[in-house]
Design an enzyme around this catalytic site. Structure first.
Site, PDB file in Angstrom:
ATOM      1  CB  THR A 165      -0.918   0.003   1.237  1.00  0.00           C
ATOM      2  OG1 THR A 165      -1.745  -1.154   1.195  1.00  0.00           O
ATOM      3  CG2 THR A 165      -1.785   1.244   1.287  1.00  0.00           C
TER       4      THR A 165
ATOM      5  CB  THR B 240       1.076  -4.327  10.170  1.00  0.00           C
ATOM      6  OG1 THR B 240      -0.230  -3.761  10.038  1.00  0.00           O
ATOM      7  CG2 THR B 240       1.178  -5.047  11.499  1.00  0.00           C
TER       8      THR B 240
ATOM      9  CD  GLU C  78      -4.285  -8.150   5.178  1.00  0.00           C
ATOM     10  OE1 GLU C  78      -4.682  -9.291   4.924  1.00  0.00           O
ATOM     11  OE2 GLU C  78      -3.501  -7.894   6.109  1.00  0.00           O
TER      12      GLU C  78
ATOM     13  CG  PHE D  83     -12.863  -3.756  -9.653  1.00  0.00           C
ATOM     14  CD1 PHE D  83     -11.583  -4.005 -10.111  1.00  0.00           C
ATOM     15  CD2 PHE D  83     -13.662  -4.833  -9.285  1.00  0.00           C
ATOM     16  CE1 PHE D  83     -11.104  -5.297 -10.182  1.00  0.00           C
ATOM     17  CE2 PHE D  83     -13.180  -6.126  -9.355  1.00  0.00           C
ATOM     18  CZ  PHE D  83     -11.896  -6.367  -9.808  1.00  0.00           C
TER      19      PHE D  83
END
Length: 396
Positions: free
Chosen positions: A144, A176, A375, A395
């Site tokens: 990301t 993370t 996620e 999409f």
């Protein structure tokens, strides 16, 4: 002639007797993780959440490794090689304590370790997987970006050849474990498409400032990764994959664990609401005796059981023949959405006490706001299932 058995006494926490679906070995895994969480983390987790940091995260990670939870569903290189159901049960118990704890294990095993295990060279596997499995090293996963979330194909991080080396430039966001990681699996655009790189975090030009001021996943390390013309040897690239198939297959591994984990947060909140309603007296009797409270508790129990059954089915299917992406989306979409609603309703049962960290409910609800999004957002998983239903990619 079949002789019916006498029904067993009802367990209010498991009216459907879902525990009977587990083998003795699976129950042993579940119980070991639950015992560890109750002993090592539960006494401190509310304080860690309030302070916004995990005390001695390296020591905790090493203990998780000693228990065999890091990369537990992978084979070899010090990994436990356990089943998908075993891994799911572990995720459920970890997240029943806190989503941040499950995220630590999930990112380590299903993202960083899985990427190296599935797509790395033998040298990369031997260098990193035993240490990551033991918890003596911590991993993170850089996909990301500040301007690239649901559309990873638009990433701006680049890797270019410079002789036999690679030069990486870019930024990753919401990572993370980033600030405490020893190794990062970083995805970047190259002339040959998206490639993955194994990046030791002591490489010059690499930094990972922590993201502060979070109101969710506070008992979890979240960071930005800054890649400032970092130089890597040619051997740093993951040799066995090109394109977005690499990072997306890693995400599917982690999303599977989330389907189980979300039900852990939901279970914890349901149990808190059920216990509280029996103790809280209003108008001369426990609030559990009122019809509206019983309606809430019934809805919570129904949604918790359905979500747990879905996770269990996905686990058995994954062990038997593997999962398709839209099947993983079913679990991630339904169970995160259901778990968040369970926590919100449980909060109303506790009234004003529901916002206190003396109880786990508001902490789980805040955490699940992140789990709902990361996620794969609700929107993306909805459209992934929609594409499977219709054959149309809405999409793109």
């Amino acid at each position: 002639m079949h002789t019916p058995h006498s029904p067993r006494p009802a367990d209010p926490l498991d009216l459907l007797e879902l525990d009977s679906l587990l083998t003795p070995d699976e129950r042993a895994v579940r119980d070991a993780v639950r015992t560890f969480c109750d002993r090592r983390v539960e006494p401190h987790i509310a304080e860690w959440f309030e302070q916004g940091e995990i005390e001695d995260i390296r020591g905790l990670t090493k203990e998780l490794g000693e228990l065999g939870l890091l990369g537990m569903h992978l084979e070899g290189y010090g990994c436990a090689g356990m089943s998908a159901v075993d891994y799911g049960l572990a995720c459920l118990e970890l997240e029943a304590t806190d989503s941040g704890l499950r995220s630590l294990v999930s990112v380590q095993g299903s993202l960083a370790m899985f990427a190296i295990h599935a797509f790395g060279s033998e040298e990369q596997k031997e260098e990193w997987l035993p240490r990551l499995a033991a918890g003596t090293a911590i991993g993170c996963f850089g996909l990301t970006e500040p301007d690239s979330g649901s559309d990873p194909g638009s990433m701006r991080t680049t890797a270019r050849r410079d002789g036999d080396d690679w030069l990486l430039d870019g930024r990753k966001m919401w990572i993370t474990n980033g600030s405490v990681a020893d190794v990062a699996v970083v995805w970047a655009r190259t002339e040959d498409g998206v490639r993955g790189f194994v990046v030791p975090t002591d490489t010059p030009g690499f930094s990972a400032p922590a993201i502060k001021h979070k109101m969710s996943l506070r008992a979890s390390v979240t960071s930005e990764l800054v890649l400032d013309s970092i130089r890597l040897p040619g051997s740093a690239v993951l040799p066995e994959v090109r394109g977005l198939r690499g990072p997306l297959s890693c995400l599917n591994e982690a999303r599977y664990g989330i389907a189980w984990g979300a039900m852990g947060a939901a279970r914890s909140s349901f149990r808190a609401a059920l216990a509280y309603s029996g103790d809280r007296v209003q108008f001369g009797r426990p609030i559990s005796s009122f019809q509206l409270t019983q309606a809430k508790l019934t809805d919570l129990a129904l949604e918790l059981a359905k979500g747990t059954l879905l996770a269990f089915h996905l686990g058995r299917t994954k062990d038997d023949r593997g999962l398709r992406p839209e099947q993983v989306s079913y679990g991630k979409l339904n169970n995160t959405r259901a778990a968040l609603e369970i926590c919100r309703t449980a909060r109303t049962v506790l009234g004003a006490n529901g916002i206190s960290l003396e109880y786990p409910v508001i902490r789980h609800a805040n955490n699940l706001e992140s789990i709902l999004t990361y996620e794969g957002t609700v929107e993306m998983h909805t459209l992934m299932i929609g594409q499977a239903l219709t054959g149309q990619a809405a999409f793109r």
